[in-house]
Design a protein around this motif. Structure first.
Motif, PDB file in Angstrom:
ATOM      1  N   VAL A  79      -1.348   9.553  -6.683  1.00  0.00           N
ATOM      2  CA  VAL A  79      -0.727   8.245  -6.569  1.00  0.00           C
ATOM      3  C   VAL A  79      -1.776   7.212  -6.147  1.00  0.00           C
ATOM      4  CG1 VAL A  79       0.982   6.888  -5.306  1.00  0.00           C
ATOM      5  CG2 VAL A  79       1.570   9.176  -6.091  1.00  0.00           C
ATOM      6  N   LYS A  80      -2.595   7.583  -5.178  1.00  0.00           N
ATOM      7  CA  LYS A  80      -3.624   6.648  -4.720  1.00  0.00           C
ATOM      8  C   LYS A  80      -4.606   6.330  -5.840  1.00  0.00           C
ATOM      9  CE  LYS A  80      -3.443   7.708   0.187  1.00  0.00           C
ATOM     10  NZ  LYS A  80      -4.213   8.095   1.374  1.00  0.00           N
ATOM     11  N   VAL A 115       4.973  -1.371  -8.900  1.00  0.00           N
ATOM     12  CA  VAL A 115       5.663  -2.644  -9.130  1.00  0.00           C
ATOM     13  C   VAL A 115       5.322  -3.617  -8.007  1.00  0.00           C
ATOM     14  CG1 VAL A 115       7.551  -1.601 -10.432  1.00  0.00           C
ATOM     15  CG2 VAL A 115       7.758  -1.858  -7.974  1.00  0.00           C
ATOM     16  N   GLY A 116       5.416  -4.862  -8.350  1.00  0.00           N
ATOM     17  CA  GLY A 116       5.129  -5.893  -7.355  1.00  0.00           C
ATOM     18  C   GLY A 116       3.636  -6.055  -7.156  1.00  0.00           C
ATOM     19  N   ALA A 122       2.604   2.564   3.348  1.00  0.00           N
ATOM     20  CA  ALA A 122       3.963   2.232   2.922  1.00  0.00           C
ATOM     21  C   ALA A 122       4.010   1.959   1.416  1.00  0.00           C
ATOM     22  CB  ALA A 122       4.496   1.039   3.703  1.00  0.00           C
ATOM     23  N   PHE A 123       2.995   1.278   0.914  1.00  0.00           N
ATOM     24  CA  PHE A 123       2.938   0.981  -0.517  1.00  0.00           C
ATOM     25  C   PHE A 123       2.774   2.274  -1.319  1.00  0.00           C
ATOM     26  CE2 PHE A 123       0.689  -0.361  -4.420  1.00  0.00           C
ATOM     27  CZ  PHE A 123       1.641  -1.232  -4.925  1.00  0.00           C
ATOM     28  N   VAL A 124       1.877   3.143  -0.864  1.00  0.00           N
ATOM     29  CA  VAL A 124       1.636   4.422  -1.549  1.00  0.00           C
ATOM     30  C   VAL A 124       2.920   5.255  -1.576  1.00  0.00           C
ATOM     31  CG1 VAL A 124       0.377   6.614  -1.430  1.00  0.00           C
ATOM     32  CG2 VAL A 124      -0.829   4.459  -1.039  1.00  0.00           C
ATOM     33  N   THR A 125       3.609   5.313  -0.455  1.00  0.00           N
ATOM     34  CA  THR A 125       4.860   6.067  -0.394  1.00  0.00           C
ATOM     35  C   THR A 125       5.884   5.496  -1.360  1.00  0.00           C
ATOM     36  OG1 THR A 125       4.482   6.711   1.898  1.00  0.00           O
ATOM     37  CG2 THR A 125       6.763   6.772   1.117  1.00  0.00           C
ATOM     38  N   GLY A 126       6.014   4.184  -1.397  1.00  0.00           N
ATOM     39  CA  GLY A 126       6.956   3.544  -2.316  1.00  0.00           C
ATOM     40  C   GLY A 126       6.639   3.848  -3.767  1.00  0.00           C
TER      41      GLY A 126
END
Length: 89
Positions: free
Chosen positions: A1-2, A25-26, A37-41
């Motif tokens: 993901v990263k 997204v975003g 938090a972004f990575v988890t999302g």
């Protein structure tokens, strides 16, 4: 993901990372993959995107799910805690 968030290109993994891109997204934060938090999302959205692709691509699975004879669950593994979060659809 990263790697997908950071736009990494790494041989055969490049194609795999490209499959995660729809879950991004975003606006991407300045910290990119360092923003937990972004990575988890992104990871959790990727699970949902993958589950949708499975049902979209298979009329058999779609039919079995519609009849209640099959369920589909996705899981998100947190490498930090070792816990799996289940997303049942």
């Amino acid at each position: 993901v990263k790697g997908a968030i950071d736009g990494v290109e790494l041989g055969n993994l490049t194609q795999l990372l490209a499959k995660i891109k729809p879950a991004i997204v975003g606006p991407i934060p300045a910290a990119k993959s360092k923003d937990d938090a972004f990575v988890t999302g992104v990871g959790q959205r990727n699970v949902r995107v993958s589950m949708k692709e499975i049902t979209d691509r298979s009329p058999v699975i779609r039919s079995l799910m519609a009849s209640g004879n099959l369920g589909l669950s996705g899981g998100w593994y947190d490498v930090t805690t070792g816990k799996v979060e289940i997303d049942v659809s």
